[in-house]
Enzyme design. Sequence first.
Site, PDB file in Angstrom:
ATOM      1  N   CYS A  83       0.828  -1.219   0.000  1.00  0.00           N
ATOM      2  CA  CYS A  83       0.000   0.000   0.000  1.00  0.00           C
ATOM      3  C   CYS A  83       0.857   1.262   0.000  1.00  0.00           C
ATOM      4  CB  CYS A  83      -0.956  -0.006   1.182  1.00  0.00           C
ATOM      5  SG  CYS A  83      -0.184  -0.269   2.785  1.00  0.00           S
ATOM      6  N   HIS A  87      -2.169   0.787   7.227  1.00  0.00           N
ATOM      7  CA  HIS A  87      -2.485   0.988   5.812  1.00  0.00           C
ATOM      8  C   HIS A  87      -2.125   2.409   5.398  1.00  0.00           C
ATOM      9  CE1 HIS A  87      -4.278   0.087   2.030  1.00  0.00           C
ATOM     10  NE2 HIS A  87      -5.325   0.889   2.177  1.00  0.00           N
ATOM     11  N   ASN A 101      -7.688   5.459  -1.681  1.00  0.00           N
ATOM     12  CA  ASN A 101      -7.261   4.201  -1.080  1.00  0.00           C
ATOM     13  C   ASN A 101      -6.713   3.327  -2.204  1.00  0.00           C
ATOM     14  OD1 ASN A 101      -7.009   1.695   0.098  1.00  0.00           O
ATOM     15  ND2 ASN A 101      -9.083   1.614   0.919  1.00  0.00           N
TER      16      ASN A 101
END
Length: 388
Positions: free
Chosen positions: A238, A334, A355
Amino acid sequence: MKRNFPKLIALSLIFSLSVTPIANAESNSNIKAKDKKHVQVNVEDKSVPTDVRNLAQKDYLSYVTSLDKIYNKEKASYTLGEPFKIYKFNKKSDGNYYFPVLNTEGNIDYIVTISPKITKYSSSSSKYTINVSPFLSKVLNQYKDQQITILTNSKGYYVVTQNHKAKLVLKTPRLEDKKLKKTESIPTGNNVTQLKQKASVTMPTSQFKSNNYTYNEQYINKLENFKIRETQGNNGWCAGYTMSELLNATYNTNKYHAEAVMRFLHPNLQGQRFQFTGLTPREMIYFGQTQGRSPQLLNRMTTYNEVDNLTKNNKGIAVLGSRVESRNGMHAGHAMAVVGNAKLDNGQEVIIIWNPWDNGFMTQDAKNNVIPVSNGDHYRWYSSIYGY
């Protein structure tokens, strides 16, 4: 970075749409049932708290317009469909309320998600939080005139049609937890037929509203060249996706890719060790420095004004989040990217976030540090790295 425990959610839908455009709620009410049918979501009950319904009706158009402007869409008219709920396999609601946003052709463009405030972690003083994103909107529009069920597990969201075949329609990059069973059974029809009521999610609940005034009055600020070039798959990268898209935007290039970023920082890892590795804040700062930037760590969420100034100066911001539901697993932590910010026509300040799991952007209340994401989890925005 870190990964999350898989959860299972069941949502049953019946789709049937007419091709006749919807003008407004009044004209819709005059369409006979045989001429006009709607997407229907099976729910245990259709009750929605008054505060939730009022919040959605009051603010949806402002939030939707901010995304329209970010996407450079033209002015349009929208209304809300009937709200629905999503259930876990034990038929308990996930706690959120979902309001589809309809365009004048009767298709769903966005989903408004209203969640109870997580008191322990949230910095917001309101009882509920509102977020808008594309989420499952495209999926819902793909199954017209079909009866389907939507399920979710660790791999994403599935549509199960009447022939009991499941198709993965939206991936969420989550791993099976080793402690769980290797196989997961898909519930039979009996599991969802107990949801006796149906929400007609494509039936307008009020007149269509033009966002002409809202569009003109809103202030939008975006990293000019931010684009979604790739999304995160079954890996722990991520931070790599976040940094590559921020640097692509601020350098106005397409040369950065998540895998190359991760390989640069972990050249000796192979196989699954490389696939599921994450990055520390120190590694993220170091990579930015190697690319001619001077990233700085801020041990909190950036304020609206900070986002506004940094974005105007073409400086990218990485969000560092800690999962509220569980601190174990691949995505306990994250990273996400700040795309920009907006001041809505009602004075509300929001931050636009990407995201890496998603193909679209989402809105986030600038005073709320808990971010709901597309797999149903929430992340507390505890730190920021700015200057990419």
